[in-house]
Design a protein around this motif. Structure first.
Motif, short mmCIF file in Angstrom:
data_model
loop_
_atom_site.label_atom_id
_atom_site.label_comp_id
_atom_site.label_asym_id
_atom_site.label_seq_id
_atom_site.Cartn_x
_atom_site.Cartn_y
_atom_site.Cartn_z
N LYS A 1 -2.47 -5.12 0.87
CA LYS A 1 -1.03 -5.99 0.81
C LYS A 1 0.09 -5.09 2.17
N ARG B 1 -4.13 -14.42 2.25
CA ARG B 1 -4.19 -15.05 0.79
C ARG B 1 -2.46 -15.03 0.27
N ARG B 2 -1.69 -14.94 0.66
CA ARG B 2 -0.07 -14.90 0.51
C ARG B 2 0.65 -14.21 1.10
N GLN C 1 5.03 -13.71 1.74
CA GLN C 1 6.03 -13.39 0.91
C GLN C 1 6.98 -13.13 1.85
N ASN D 1 10.05 -20.04 1.72
CA ASN D 1 9.00 -19.88 1.74
C ASN D 1 8.15 -20.92 1.16
N GLU E 1 -0.49 -10.53 1.50
CA GLU E 1 -1.56 -10.26 0.68
C GLU E 1 -2.53 -10.96 1.71
#
Length: 98
Positions: free
Chosen positions: A2, A50-51, A53, A71, A93
């Motif tokens: 992260k 993965r992500r 935000q 987002n 992530e």
């Protein structure tokens, strides 16, 4: 992994002398196979994204509606609204590809 960093729209990025770089939703795309920026062969480092935000939920329901929109369409937001509705931070992530 992260990574929490300042978004380029953050006024805090310009205030804190320790901040050397600001980030956008595509900053790690240089290291993610299948993205437009990956083709530039910038580095041998490889990640799976993965992500991403932008900003964080709050107690303000209107702000949360705006964040959901931001987002869902991060590139559109960054090109058109980022300095009108700044988010402050961005969370990535990532998974290291070995």
């Amino acid at each position: 992994m992260k990574v929490l960093v300042p978004h380029f729209s953050s006024s805090d990025f310009f205030t804190d002398p320790a901040h050397k770089h600001a980030f956008s939703s595509r900053s790690f795309d240089y290291f993610v196979a299948g993205t437009e920026l990956y083709r530039l062969n910038y580095s041998r480092a490889r990640f799976l994204k993965r992500r991403v935000q932008l900003g964080f939920p709050s107690r303000n329901p209107l702000k949360n509606v705006v964040l959901r929109f931001i987002n869902r369409y991060p590139e559109w937001y960054e090109k058109r609204l980022a300095f009108i509705l700044p988010v402050g931070s961005i969370l990535f992530e990532l998974e290291v590809v070995k």
